[in-house]
Design a protein around this motif. Structure first.
Motif, mmCIF file in Angstrom:
data_model
loop_
_atom_site.group_PDB
_atom_site.id
_atom_site.type_symbol
_atom_site.label_atom_id
_atom_site.label_comp_id
_atom_site.label_asym_id
_atom_site.label_seq_id
_atom_site.Cartn_x
_atom_site.Cartn_y
_atom_site.Cartn_z
ATOM 1 N N LYS A 96 0.766 -1.148 0.041
ATOM 2 C CA LYS A 96 0.019 0.035 -0.126
ATOM 3 C C LYS A 96 0.899 1.091 -0.021
ATOM 4 C CE LYS A 96 -3.563 0.204 2.874
ATOM 5 N NZ LYS A 96 -4.371 -0.292 4.117
ATOM 6 N N ALA A 113 -15.688 1.831 4.952
ATOM 7 C CA ALA A 113 -15.698 1.183 6.429
ATOM 8 C C ALA A 113 -14.889 1.819 7.194
ATOM 9 C CB ALA A 113 -15.170 -0.082 5.934
ATOM 10 N N ARG A 115 -13.116 -9.348 2.819
ATOM 11 C CA ARG A 115 -13.503 -8.113 3.651
ATOM 12 C C ARG A 115 -15.218 -8.379 4.179
ATOM 13 N NH1 ARG A 115 -13.949 -2.810 1.489
ATOM 14 N NH2 ARG A 115 -14.150 -3.589 -0.486
ATOM 15 N N PHE A 148 -15.452 -10.770 7.065
ATOM 16 C CA PHE A 148 -14.967 -10.178 8.293
ATOM 17 C C PHE A 148 -16.038 -9.159 8.800
ATOM 18 C CE2 PHE A 148 -12.135 -8.195 11.104
ATOM 19 C CZ PHE A 148 -11.312 -9.072 11.418
ATOM 20 N N ARG A 174 -18.332 -8.899 12.054
ATOM 21 C CA ARG A 174 -18.236 -7.918 13.369
ATOM 22 C C ARG A 174 -19.505 -7.492 13.328
ATOM 23 N NH1 ARG A 174 -14.888 -5.044 15.276
ATOM 24 N NH2 ARG A 174 -16.110 -3.161 15.111
ATOM 25 N N LEU A 218 -17.499 -13.095 18.356
ATOM 26 C CA LEU A 218 -17.360 -14.712 18.836
ATOM 27 C C LEU A 218 -18.941 -15.239 18.889
ATOM 28 C CD1 LEU A 218 -14.306 -14.811 21.132
ATOM 29 C CD2 LEU A 218 -14.304 -15.545 18.704
ATOM 30 N N THR A 236 -6.198 -1.270 -0.559
ATOM 31 C CA THR A 236 -6.337 -0.230 0.503
ATOM 32 C C THR A 236 -7.409 -0.376 1.374
ATOM 33 O OG1 THR A 236 -8.197 1.097 -0.730
ATOM 34 C CG2 THR A 236 -5.805 1.428 -1.407
ATOM 35 N N ALA A 237 -8.574 -1.351 1.058
ATOM 36 C CA ALA A 237 -9.426 -1.586 1.784
ATOM 37 C C ALA A 237 -9.252 -2.738 2.801
ATOM 38 C CB ALA A 237 -10.719 -1.976 0.986
ATOM 39 N N VAL A 238 -8.182 -3.425 2.468
ATOM 40 C CA VAL A 238 -7.700 -4.496 3.446
ATOM 41 C C VAL A 238 -7.626 -3.700 4.955
ATOM 42 C CG1 VAL A 238 -5.582 -5.989 4.161
ATOM 43 C CG2 VAL A 238 -6.980 -6.050 2.022
ATOM 44 N N GLY A 239 -7.427 -2.494 4.975
ATOM 45 C CA GLY A 239 -7.068 -1.939 6.482
ATOM 46 C C GLY A 239 -8.298 -2.010 7.336
ATOM 47 N N THR A 240 -9.600 -2.181 6.822
ATOM 48 C CA THR A 240 -10.621 -2.650 7.698
ATOM 49 C C THR A 240 -10.476 -3.996 8.494
ATOM 50 O OG1 THR A 240 -12.208 -1.779 5.820
ATOM 51 C CG2 THR A 240 -13.116 -2.865 7.596
ATOM 52 N N VAL A 241 -10.059 -5.081 7.777
ATOM 53 C CA VAL A 241 -9.541 -6.363 8.306
ATOM 54 C C VAL A 241 -8.600 -6.163 9.368
ATOM 55 C CG1 VAL A 241 -9.064 -8.625 8.231
ATOM 56 C CG2 VAL A 241 -10.450 -7.403 6.318
ATOM 57 N N LYS A 242 -7.559 -5.280 9.040
ATOM 58 C CA LYS A 242 -6.502 -5.077 9.871
ATOM 59 C C LYS A 242 -6.826 -4.324 11.496
ATOM 60 C CE LYS A 242 -2.576 -3.571 8.254
ATOM 61 N NZ LYS A 242 -1.656 -2.791 7.502
ATOM 62 N N ARG A 243 -7.608 -3.510 11.127
ATOM 63 C CA ARG A 243 -8.238 -2.824 12.209
ATOM 64 C C ARG A 243 -8.951 -3.756 13.081
ATOM 65 N NH1 ARG A 243 -8.588 1.060 8.416
ATOM 66 N NH2 ARG A 243 -10.794 0.839 8.304
ATOM 67 N N GLY A 244 -9.716 -4.652 12.436
ATOM 68 C CA GLY A 244 -10.633 -5.672 13.192
ATOM 69 C C GLY A 244 -9.651 -6.403 13.893
ATOM 70 N N LEU A 245 -8.769 -6.955 13.287
ATOM 71 C CA LEU A 245 -7.744 -7.785 14.198
ATOM 72 C C LEU A 245 -6.850 -6.932 15.350
ATOM 73 C CD1 LEU A 245 -5.938 -9.877 11.382
ATOM 74 C CD2 LEU A 245 -7.615 -10.541 13.107
ATOM 75 N N ARG A 261 -8.249 -4.415 17.171
ATOM 76 C CA ARG A 261 -8.994 -4.404 18.185
ATOM 77 C C ARG A 261 -8.912 -5.397 19.411
ATOM 78 N NH1 ARG A 261 -12.519 -0.543 15.237
ATOM 79 N NH2 ARG A 261 -12.596 -2.076 13.597
ATOM 80 N N TYR A 319 -5.983 -13.878 17.686
ATOM 81 C CA TYR A 319 -5.830 -13.575 16.013
ATOM 82 C C TYR A 319 -6.874 -14.748 15.350
ATOM 83 C CZ TYR A 319 -2.662 -9.761 15.259
ATOM 84 O OH TYR A 319 -1.939 -8.559 15.248
ATOM 85 N N THR A 355 -10.448 -14.805 16.264
ATOM 86 C CA THR A 355 -11.232 -13.952 15.456
ATOM 87 C C THR A 355 -11.390 -14.449 14.049
ATOM 88 O OG1 THR A 355 -10.260 -11.953 17.065
ATOM 89 C CG2 THR A 355 -11.156 -11.479 15.002
#
Lengths: 156, 156
Positions: free
Chosen positions: A21, A59, A136, A139, A143, A148, B15-24, B26, B109, B112
């Motif tokens: 990125k 998102a 996405r 996931f 959420r 869980l 660029t949208a993968v960030g959503t999943v990264k943020r979810g993890l 958290r 991880y 989730t």
DNA sequence: TATTGTTATACTCTATAACTATA
DNA sequence: TATAGTTATAGAGTATAACAATA
């Protein structure tokens, strides 16, 4: 349901995607960082949008979306028209100037990826796209269903 | 060499993968953000490392790596031993405390991702991993070879 | 009273540049 | 002189909370 080490590897790879990125972002015009770029991209794809819908597609929080939109609107890439159905909202759309900028950005993205992924077939790139889209989607579903839900792994 | 719209879609998805990264992220312990977590992860995988090599594996600047390492070292998750071969360097390794923390993080991880990707087969997760690894490798090669090496698309 | 959107504040991640210590 | 690592500073992205205007 995949093996544990596959999930650990996936978590690692997802955090590592940032490298790519950043590489892409380095080619952006200095005036238009990645956030506003994503806004332009979604407005081209979906046409006229409201802030709330745009934030949903990105998102990210609407407060963040608002700043990206303001950045783009200040530079004339986005127009904000009053929403006849709700005076609190405004309808966002790309201006011709925004379309031109986005075309240039897309060209740079494509050039960079084409150079890096010379050996990839159409099918392989499409496969990666499909998997990322599905990732996405699943996931996000997870959420929105809450953390869980304990569907199969009986907790006791 | 894939079609243009496939590359544009890939840029968008990355660029949208960030959503999943943020979810993890958290689900991480409040004391251990994503940066230091990646450091722990790589030290478990590769064993003893020097700063420069760790920064290379993370694909981020050594100055940033240094801060993540300092964060982890201050909390006792990483030990820094003098390098007998070069007094400027230190050899980094996980402490037992760091190993325990990382085990807990890995567990979260996996939980989730297992919840989100219930419908994915081992093969599908593995496929996504492989494609992401290859993406990073090819993208990194491209950058280290310099921008637009013009191997096939004769420029004029 | 609830909702749309904006603004203020704070936190994380990253890069560049200046600096120290050693090779 | 060059290299390994640290620290200071700055910029981008995000989230939370407080706020204004309208539903």
């Amino acid at each position: 349901m995949a093996a544990q080490n596959l999930y650990e590897e996936l978590a690692r790879q997802l955090t590592a995607v940032g490298t790519v990125k950043r590489g892409l972002a380095r080619n952006l015009p200095p005036d238009c960082p990645a956030g506003p770029t994503a806004v332009l991209h979604l407005l081209r794809r979906h046409g006229e949008l409201r802030m709330s819908r745009l934030a949903e597609l990105l998102a990210i929080d609407m407060s963040v979306t608002s700043r990206h939109v303001a950045h783009a609107a200040e530079r004339g890439w986005i127009a904000r028209a009053p929403d006849p159905l709700d005076k609190r909202s405004r309808l966002l759309r790309l201006t011709p100037s925004g379309e031109r900028l986005l075309a240039e950005i897309s060209r740079r993205y494509v050039d960079t990826l084409a150079a890096a992924l010379q050996d990839w077939s159409d099918e392989e790139v499409g496969q990666l796209n499909s998997l990322l889209i599905r990732l996405r989607a699943d996931f996000g579903d997870c959420r929105s269903r809450g953390p869980l839900p304990a569907t199969r792994t009986a907790p006791a």
